[in-house]
Design an enzyme around this catalytic site. Structure first.
Site, PDB file in Angstrom:
ATOM      1  N   ASP A 145     -22.571 -25.493   5.006  1.00 27.54           N
ATOM      2  CA  ASP A 145     -22.067 -24.969   3.935  1.00 27.54           C
ATOM      3  C   ASP A 145     -20.492 -25.330   4.260  1.00 27.54           C
ATOM      4  OD1 ASP A 145     -23.246 -22.008   2.470  1.00 27.54           O
ATOM      5  OD2 ASP A 145     -24.256 -23.013   4.605  1.00 27.54           O
ATOM      6  N   ASN A 205     -27.855 -24.147  -2.346  1.00 32.36           N
ATOM      7  CA  ASN A 205     -27.648 -23.531  -4.044  1.00 32.36           C
ATOM      8  C   ASN A 205     -26.376 -24.052  -4.484  1.00 32.36           C
ATOM      9  OD1 ASN A 205     -26.543 -21.815  -1.757  1.00 32.36           O
ATOM     10  ND2 ASN A 205     -25.656 -20.617  -3.668  1.00 32.36           N
ATOM     11  N   HIS A 297     -26.809 -12.287   1.011  1.00 28.15           N
ATOM     12  CA  HIS A 297     -27.981 -12.855   0.720  1.00 28.15           C
ATOM     13  C   HIS A 297     -29.218 -12.047   1.189  1.00 28.15           C
ATOM     14  CE1 HIS A 297     -25.705 -16.169  -0.931  1.00 28.15           C
ATOM     15  NE2 HIS A 297     -24.921 -16.125   0.116  1.00 28.15           N
ATOM     16  N   HIS A 326     -26.255 -21.020   4.166  1.00 26.07           N
ATOM     17  CA  HIS A 326     -26.296 -20.052   3.183  1.00 26.07           C
ATOM     18  C   HIS A 326     -25.226 -18.813   3.484  1.00 26.07           C
ATOM     19  CE1 HIS A 326     -27.417 -18.723  -0.785  1.00 26.07           C
ATOM     20  NE2 HIS A 326     -28.451 -17.829  -0.303  1.00 26.07           N
ATOM     21  N   VAL A 327     -25.888 -18.059   4.572  1.00 27.78           N
ATOM     22  CA  VAL A 327     -24.857 -16.953   4.925  1.00 27.78           C
ATOM     23  C   VAL A 327     -23.616 -17.606   5.936  1.00 27.78           C
ATOM     24  CG1 VAL A 327     -24.609 -14.842   6.408  1.00 27.78           C
ATOM     25  CG2 VAL A 327     -26.879 -15.500   5.109  1.00 27.78           C
TER      26      VAL A 327
END
Length: 422
Positions: A145, A205, A297, A326-327
């Site tokens: 990320d 994503n 999430h 993601h997190v």
């Protein structure tokens, strides 16, 4: 008993406490870099390197106008004794039109060697990169990320100070979403590092184009080509590769992953082909974490359903570590299988804290699950120093203001050294 001893060592050596006295930093500004307006529109920009097979590398770059997809290279500055020809493509999305995106594979290359190179025959910009070693030790940086903020810059500055051989990124590169110009900005931002060491990435994503189906990973697939064909995959979104004595599998949380899917069949075949005598370490990277005690999430199908579909495969083939993003926080779990501590399961590490624009995920479940050994909502990066076929050191480096501070560390033992009968 040997496996239990290895697990005990992992638990004891790690910095287990997650209640360190630390004030989390505030968000930083979003960065947007514009395409350099060189006098010559064929000047290469956004240069980055990835592996392509056992002894080759792929050089990728963008030009503002049509230019040859040629890389001239050699082992001495200015002495480009070899040349390779690739190809270029363009793509459009809504009102955006990309420049010429070039992909050229060079090699065969020697391990642990610095190569000097120029792209598109342009003599105004020269680059160099160093190939990974062919044997241990091997030093990896892992960061997820990444995005484009002031914290991203801080993370990249800390990575630049490490003596690493390769960077692994489990998804969410540019945070472009549907603003394609941000892919250009990201390419400019990471070029100083990505042009000097191989960057191996997978999808997240925020790498998906939104709002105009059926576009999906249009920019990612055009700009960040990975060695999927070399690993028997038919998709750039999931692939594998060997380097030194490790086998790395990149999975896609956003491609079909059920047990009738192409990705599942490919994964099963790939795991069956791994030789743990020549590649004693086995790592998996994906974006949406399968284990996560942060409230962010929770319950997403990309985590829950993918875990249900594939966890048994990873356990069967004794994967050593699963890295996820993601997190927007850091968390390290013990060896886990089916929700329980298990000496023969992978270590799970969530490292989606590279510097994204959305900020940190600060809300954790309480009490902390027993399988979660360390967690903290801070920006940072991880370093995996693989000493030999048995032992590796993992450290997580928090961005403490603009200093890199080691906040978590643990010694890992490969499951290939203590085979399980699972």
């Amino acid at each position: 008993m040997a496996v239990r001893g290895a697990l005990l060592m992992l638990m004891l050596v790690g910095l287990i406490s997650s209640t360190l006295s630390y004030t989390r930093p505030p968000p930083r500004e979003t960065i947007f870099l514009t395409l350099d307006d060189y006098e010559d529109p064929t000047t290469p920009q956004q240069v980055h390197v990835s592996l392509s097979g056992s002894s080759n590398a792929r050089i990728s770059w963008v030009t503002n106008a049509t230019a040859p997809s040629t890389v001239n290279y050699g082992t001495s500055p200015g002495a480009y004794t070899s040349s390779a020809q690739g190809n270029s493509t363009t793509y459009s999305y809504q009102s955006y039109q990309s420049g010429q995106i070039h992909q050229t594979v060079i090699g065969p290359l020697q391990p642990s060697t610095t190569y000097y190179y120029q792209c598109s025959g342009d003599s105004t910009r020269s680059f160099n990169f160093t190939t990974p070693p062919s044997q241990f030790p091997l030093n990896l940086v892992v960061v997820g990320d990444l995005g484009q903020t002031g914290w991203t810059q801080s993370t990249l500055q800390h990575i630049a100070q490490t003596n690493y051989d390769m960077l692994l990124l489990p998804g969410d590169l540019s945070y472009a979403d549907y603003d394609e110009s941000r892919w250009d900005s990201f390419g400019l931002l990471v070029e100083p590092l990505a042009s000097q060491r191989p960057w191996m990435v997978t999808v997240g994503n925020h790498d998906v184009e939104k709002h105009v189906p059926p576009a999906k990973f249009t920019a990612y697939n055009a700009r960040w080509q990975m060695p999927y064909a070399e690993s028997g995959s038919d998709s750039n979104e999931f692939y594998s590769f060997n380097v030194a004595g490790i086998h790395v599998i990149m999975l896609s949380s956003y491609s079909h992953f059920d047990q009738s899917s192409d990705q599942y069949a490919w994964l099963q075949n790939d795991l069956q082909s791994v030789n743990r005598e020549t590649t004693p370490w086995l790592f998996v990277l994906l974006h949406a974490p399968w284990y996560n005690s942060n409230y962010a999430h929770q319950g997403e199908k990309e985590s829950v359903d993918m875990k249900q579909s594939m966890e048994a495969l990873l356990y069967q083939y004794q994967v050593d570590v699963v890295f996820a993003g993601h997190v927007h926080a850091y968390e390290r779990f013990t060896r886990v299988y089916n929700g329980q501590a298990d000496n023969c399961g992978p270590v799970y590490i969530n490292i989606g804290d590279g510097g994204n624009r959305e900020g940190l995920a600060t809300d954790y479940m309480s009490p902390q699950p027993s399988i979660s050994l360390f967690r903290e909502a801070s920006f940072g990066h991880g370093e995996l120093n693989i000493i030999n076929g048995t032992s590796a050191s993992w450290t997580w480096h928090r961005n403490d203001d603009d200093e890199s501070v080691t906040a978590d560390s643990v010694w890992l033992t490969s499951l290939s050294a203590y085979p399980c009968s699972n």
